[in-house]
Scaffold this motif. Structure first.
Motif, PDB file in Angstrom:
ATOM      1  N   VAL A   1       0.840  -1.198   0.000  1.00 28.77           N
ATOM      2  CA  VAL A   1       0.000   0.000   0.000  1.00 28.77           C
ATOM      3  C   VAL A   1       0.875   1.248   0.000  1.00 28.77           C
ATOM      4  O   VAL A   1       0.567   2.241  -0.671  1.00 28.77           O
ATOM      5  CB  VAL A   1      -0.956  -0.017   1.212  1.00 28.77           C
ATOM      6  N   GLY A   2       1.978   1.206   0.745  1.00 26.05           N
ATOM      7  CA  GLY A   2       2.898   2.338   0.741  1.00 26.05           C
ATOM      8  C   GLY A   2       3.496   2.597  -0.633  1.00 26.05           C
ATOM      9  O   GLY A   2       3.625   3.753  -1.068  1.00 26.05           O
ATOM     10  N   ASP A   3       3.844   1.525  -1.324  1.00 18.98           N
ATOM     11  CA  ASP A   3       4.382   1.675  -2.684  1.00 18.98           C
ATOM     12  C   ASP A   3       3.349   2.318  -3.611  1.00 18.98           C
ATOM     13  O   ASP A   3       3.685   3.203  -4.420  1.00 18.98           O
ATOM     14  CB  ASP A   3       4.789   0.307  -3.239  1.00 18.98           C
TER      15      ASP A   3
ATOM     16  N   THR B   1     -13.829  -6.170  -8.026  1.00 19.39           N
ATOM     17  CA  THR B   1     -13.664  -6.506  -6.613  1.00 19.39           C
ATOM     18  C   THR B   1     -13.257  -5.279  -5.807  1.00 19.39           C
ATOM     19  O   THR B   1     -12.739  -4.301  -6.344  1.00 19.39           O
ATOM     20  CB  THR B   1     -12.623  -7.617  -6.418  1.00 19.39           C
ATOM     21  N   ARG B   2     -13.482  -5.366  -4.482  1.00 21.59           N
ATOM     22  CA  ARG B   2     -13.191  -4.273  -3.568  1.00 21.59           C
ATOM     23  C   ARG B   2     -12.005  -4.634  -2.669  1.00 21.59           C
ATOM     24  O   ARG B   2     -11.657  -5.808  -2.535  1.00 21.59           O
ATOM     25  CB  ARG B   2     -14.412  -3.974  -2.686  1.00 21.59           C
ATOM     26  N   PRO B   3     -11.413  -3.659  -2.009  1.00 20.11           N
ATOM     27  CA  PRO B   3     -10.331  -3.943  -1.064  1.00 20.11           C
ATOM     28  C   PRO B   3     -10.797  -4.876   0.046  1.00 20.11           C
ATOM     29  O   PRO B   3     -11.893  -4.715   0.592  1.00 20.11           O
ATOM     30  CB  PRO B   3      -9.977  -2.558  -0.500  1.00 20.11           C
ATOM     31  N   PHE B   4      -9.990  -5.846   0.360  1.00 27.67           N
ATOM     32  CA  PHE B   4     -10.233  -6.809   1.433  1.00 27.67           C
ATOM     33  C   PHE B   4     -11.478  -7.668   1.209  1.00 27.67           C
ATOM     34  O   PHE B   4     -11.924  -8.353   2.130  1.00 27.67           O
ATOM     35  CB  PHE B   4     -10.318  -6.116   2.804  1.00 27.67           C
TER      36      PHE B   4
ATOM     37  N   ALA C   1     -15.170   1.034  -0.031  1.00 30.63           N
ATOM     38  CA  ALA C   1     -16.213   1.071  -1.062  1.00 30.63           C
ATOM     39  C   ALA C   1     -15.616   1.146  -2.473  1.00 30.63           C
ATOM     40  O   ALA C   1     -16.349   1.059  -3.462  1.00 30.63           O
ATOM     41  CB  ALA C   1     -17.141   2.262  -0.826  1.00 30.63           C
ATOM     42  N   PHE C   2     -14.308   1.313  -2.557  1.00 31.26           N
ATOM     43  CA  PHE C   2     -13.659   1.409  -3.868  1.00 31.26           C
ATOM     44  C   PHE C   2     -13.840   0.107  -4.638  1.00 31.26           C
ATOM     45  O   PHE C   2     -13.650  -0.984  -4.107  1.00 31.26           O
ATOM     46  CB  PHE C   2     -12.169   1.690  -3.680  1.00 31.26           C
ATOM     47  N   VAL C   3     -14.219   0.213  -5.902  1.00 32.89           N
ATOM     48  CA  VAL C   3     -14.346  -0.949  -6.778  1.00 32.89           C
ATOM     49  C   VAL C   3     -13.323  -0.814  -7.901  1.00 32.89           C
ATOM     50  O   VAL C   3     -13.307   0.183  -8.626  1.00 32.89           O
ATOM     51  CB  VAL C   3     -15.761  -1.069  -7.370  1.00 32.89           C
ATOM     52  N   TYR C   4     -12.474  -1.786  -8.005  1.00 27.03           N
ATOM     53  CA  TYR C   4     -11.420  -1.763  -9.016  1.00 27.03           C
ATOM     54  C   TYR C   4     -12.017  -2.026 -10.393  1.00 27.03           C
ATOM     55  O   TYR C   4     -12.672  -3.049 -10.615  1.00 27.03           O
ATOM     56  CB  TYR C   4     -10.369  -2.816  -8.679  1.00 27.03           C
ATOM     57  N   GLU C   5     -11.787  -1.116 -11.315  1.00 24.94           N
ATOM     58  CA  GLU C   5     -12.326  -1.250 -12.663  1.00 24.94           C
ATOM     59  C   GLU C   5     -11.335  -1.898 -13.623  1.00 24.94           C
ATOM     60  O   GLU C   5     -11.661  -2.157 -14.783  1.00 24.94           O
ATOM     61  CB  GLU C   5     -12.736   0.130 -13.206  1.00 24.94           C
ATOM     62  N   GLY C   6     -10.119  -2.149 -13.169  1.00 28.91           N
ATOM     63  CA  GLY C   6      -9.127  -2.787 -14.015  1.00 28.91           C
ATOM     64  C   GLY C   6      -8.149  -1.799 -14.628  1.00 28.91           C
ATOM     65  O   GLY C   6      -8.174  -0.596 -14.345  1.00 28.91           O
ATOM     66  N   ASN C   7      -7.266  -2.316 -15.445  1.00 26.72           N
ATOM     67  CA  ASN C   7      -6.287  -1.512 -16.189  1.00 26.72           C
ATOM     68  C   ASN C   7      -5.333  -0.727 -15.287  1.00 26.72           C
ATOM     69  O   ASN C   7      -4.822   0.322 -15.677  1.00 26.72           O
ATOM     70  CB  ASN C   7      -7.002  -0.550 -17.150  1.00 26.72           C
ATOM     71  N   GLY C   8      -5.145  -1.200 -14.066  1.00 21.12           N
ATOM     72  CA  GLY C   8      -4.181  -0.557 -13.173  1.00 21.12           C
ATOM     73  C   GLY C   8      -4.595   0.785 -12.632  1.00 21.12           C
ATOM     74  O   GLY C   8      -3.763   1.527 -12.101  1.00 21.12           O
ATOM     75  N   ASP C   9      -5.884   1.127 -12.737  1.00 16.34           N
ATOM     76  CA  ASP C   9      -6.358   2.430 -12.274  1.00 16.34           C
ATOM     77  C   ASP C   9      -6.807   2.332 -10.816  1.00 16.34           C
ATOM     78  O   ASP C   9      -7.889   1.815 -10.528  1.00 16.34           O
ATOM     79  CB  ASP C   9      -7.513   2.914 -13.154  1.00 16.34           C
TER      80      ASP C   9
ATOM     81  N   PHE D   1      -7.377  -9.281  -0.959  1.00 18.18           N
ATOM     82  CA  PHE D   1      -6.275  -8.358  -1.237  1.00 18.18           C
ATOM     83  C   PHE D   1      -6.615  -6.951  -0.746  1.00 18.18           C
ATOM     84  O   PHE D   1      -7.719  -6.459  -0.987  1.00 18.18           O
ATOM     85  CB  PHE D   1      -6.003  -8.287  -2.742  1.00 18.18           C
ATOM     86  N   ALA D   2      -5.658  -6.298  -0.084  1.00 16.93           N
ATOM     87  CA  ALA D   2      -5.838  -4.890   0.272  1.00 16.93           C
ATOM     88  C   ALA D   2      -5.961  -4.057  -0.998  1.00 16.93           C
ATOM     89  O   ALA D   2      -6.782  -3.139  -1.075  1.00 16.93           O
ATOM     90  CB  ALA D   2      -4.671  -4.403   1.123  1.00 16.93           C
ATOM     91  N   ILE D   3      -5.131  -4.386  -1.981  1.00 17.38           N
ATOM     92  CA  ILE D   3      -5.180  -3.728  -3.288  1.00 17.38           C
ATOM     93  C   ILE D   3      -5.801  -4.725  -4.263  1.00 17.38           C
ATOM     94  O   ILE D   3      -5.150  -5.698  -4.638  1.00 17.38           O
ATOM     95  CB  ILE D   3      -3.772  -3.321  -3.768  1.00 17.38           C
ATOM     96  N   PRO D   4      -7.057  -4.539  -4.641  1.00 13.03           N
ATOM     97  CA  PRO D   4      -7.721  -5.537  -5.485  1.00 13.03           C
ATOM     98  C   PRO D   4      -6.983  -5.729  -6.807  1.00 13.03           C
ATOM     99  O   PRO D   4      -6.446  -4.774  -7.379  1.00 13.03           O
ATOM    100  CB  PRO D   4      -9.112  -4.945  -5.723  1.00 13.03           C
ATOM    101  N   CYS D   5      -6.937  -6.968  -7.272  1.00  6.94           N
ATOM    102  CA  CYS D   5      -6.223  -7.240  -8.520  1.00  6.94           C
ATOM    103  C   CYS D   5      -7.155  -7.700  -9.635  1.00  6.94           C
ATOM    104  O   CYS D   5      -6.723  -7.825 -10.783  1.00  6.94           O
ATOM    105  CB  CYS D   5      -5.120  -8.272  -8.306  1.00  6.94           C
ATOM    106  N   TRP D   6      -8.435  -7.968  -9.311  1.00  5.55           N
ATOM    107  CA  TRP D   6      -9.388  -8.405 -10.329  1.00  5.55           C
ATOM    108  C   TRP D   6     -10.518  -7.392 -10.456  1.00  5.55           C
ATOM    109  O   TRP D   6     -11.066  -6.913  -9.448  1.00  5.55           O
ATOM    110  CB  TRP D   6      -9.969  -9.778  -9.977  1.00  5.55           C
TER     111      TRP D   6
END
Length: 493
Positions: free
Chosen positions: A50-52, A316-319, A158-166, A308-313
């Motif tokens: 997360v720090g990175d 999905t949301r954090p945690f 509540a963050f939802v990862y939309e993909g593409n590294g954003d 994952f704290a940082i979602p990769c798919w």
């Protein structure tokens, strides 16, 4: 015994000392007594990840290096701050005051000074975060830096990862300046007290609540080993009863068997005490009546998940607990059993294949037995949200779920369970030959997550991945066969 000579403190040392002075002393002079578990290392690694990411989200900026060289880190920070007309965001800037060293996650230039941003891999601001930031702000301000505001950047659940590294929006910064300013007044007192601790011998502090609040102490076993052995059945096995347990301990009751029966009003507590006194298990015949009404086939189901704290798919949301494995033992009316399973260690999003294979194996009729229904049913509901075309069929699974945990809690107890109804405590009392202790590599849910992370790492060898595959299948299958044996025991078979 080491000779106390250290007076230098860091933010982490002060936080440790405020939790327990003995922890600070041991962490300074007896690091050999520290026990670092794979789980605690995983938490540390998550914080680093997360720090990175924070350096990307709050960049561009200058990363101050020299992790193992304080002098060089301080010099590089001072040089960066003295560059007239070229103020920039600094990451891991180093500051020192009164023999206290801190490294600031993010120091952002603003009109009239800098903003301090501390980054945490939690989903909210905790009280101990305020202490953490107060220490940093006190040192930084006394090092001559004008701080305008102090922020705590944490993960937005509540963050939802939309993909593409954003990952824009993953971190949310809360202004904690007022709270930190108030706490800063206490920092000098903390520093003087803890420096005095470091100049003395090892503090004599008994183990207690401070050993796990706010963090699990890595020196717990060291301290416990120097204390008298606990009673065979300590009063602390009365779970979800902190006030009662504290009252009993304050009155001198250490052994649950010595507590007068009338002091316990909760039926489950009474059952635990009686079994501890007599050494005999309790089995309510009503359990058999309740379970005999279940039809066939019976599906004993268990999931394993990764969060994952940082979602990769995408989606999905954090945690968020994302399932990557299921195991199911299927029992027919004649008592025959067969096992079905799914495991995806490819590192790709496993949820579609997980869902489709689950539906194929569970059919449309027969009870689905789980242990702690909220977990499996919650994951099924998530899958239904992700895949609308499968939603009706998936949600129908939840309608068929039967939770063995409350049935077991209400109708069964064995002294060896030590106040816990975890399946791993229950199973050895009904099927000792299936003890989890004999499993290699993976013997609990935390180890299952670590095994998944290792197996999906690109540098893991094929042989090691195969070993972890086998270990995960054995562990998850052990959970489901455990429920088979438990139901048989509850039914008197």
């Amino acid at each position: 015994m080491p000779t106390p000579t250290v007076t230098r403190l860091s933010k982490s040392r002060i936080v440790a000392g405020l939790q327990c002075e003995r922890r600070l002393w041991l962490g300074t002079y007896r690091r050999d007594a520290m026990e670092t578990t794979p789980e605690s290392q995983a938490v540390f690694d998550t914080g680093n990840e997360v720090g990175d990411l924070a350096r990307v989200l709050y960049g561009p900026g200058l990363l101050i290096g020299h992790v193992d060289n304080t002098s060089k880190a301080l010099a590089e920070t001072a040089e960066a701050l003295q560059r007239n007309g070229k103020r920039q965001t600094l990451f891991e800037a180093a500051f020192q005051h009164k023999d206290v060293l801190v490294r600031a996650d993010v120091l952002k230039p603003v009109a009239g000074g800098y903003d301090l941003i501390e980054v945490k891999s939690t989903t909210s601001v905790k009280d101990y975060h305020l202490v953490d930031c107060a220490i940093q702000a006190w040192v930084i301000q006394n090092a001559g830096i004008a701080l305008r505001r102090v922020y705590l950047a944490h993960i937005d659940s509540a963050f939802v990862y939309e993909g593409n590294g954003d990952y824009n929006g993953l971190l949310v910064a809360e202004d904690i300046t007022t709270e930190v300013t108030e706490l800063m007044q206490q920092v000098p007192t903390w520093v003087r007290r803890l420096q005095k601790v470091l100049r003395g011998s090892e503090p004599s502090i008994a183990t207690g609540e401070q050993c796990s609040k706010p963090f699990d102490c890595p020196f717990f076993e060291h301290c416990r080993s120097q204390e008298p052995a606990e009673s065979k059945y300590p009063v602390t096995i009365l779970k979800r009863s902190a006030a009662l347990t504290r009252a009993l301990l304050d009155e001198g009751f250490v052994d649950l068997r010595k507590v007068p029966a009338e002091r316990l009003t909760n039926p489950i507590h009474q059952r635990i005490r009686k079994a501890s006194v007599t050494g005999k298990p309790f089995l309510d015949p009503a359990a058999a009546e309740q379970l005999d009404g279940l039809g066939y086939p019976r599906y004993y189901l268990d999931f394993e998940t990764i969060n994952f704290a940082i979602p990769c798919w995408a989606g999905t949301r954090p945690f968020q607990q994302v399932p990557f494995q299921w195991s199911c033992h299927i029992e027919q009316r004649d008592g025959s059993l067969k096992e079905r399973a799914f495991l995806d260690l490819s590192g790709n999003d496993p949820t579609r294949n997980f869902s489709e294979s689950l539906l194929r194996s569970l059919g449309t009729r027969g009870p689905i037995l789980v242990y702690n229904k909220g977990f499996e049913s919650g994951r099924v509901a998530d899958l239904a949200d992700w895949f609308p075309d499968l939603a009706d069929a998936l949600l129908a699974l939840n309608e068929r779920m039967v939770d063995l945990l409350p049935i077991t809690r209400e109708h069964y107890y064995h002294p060896a369970m030590m106040g816990s109804w975890s399946i791993k405590k229950v199973l050895p009392t009904v099927a000792p030959e299936l003890d989890y202790d004999e499993l290699d590599d993976v013997a609990d849910g935390g180890q299952a997550q670590l095994a998944y992370l290792e197996a999906t790492h690109p540098e893991t060898s094929a042989d090691r991945r195969a070993t972890l595959d086998t270990a995960l299948r054995r562990y998850c299958g052990r959970d489901t066969i455990a429920m088979v044996r438990l139901l048989q025991a509850l039914a008197g078979r």
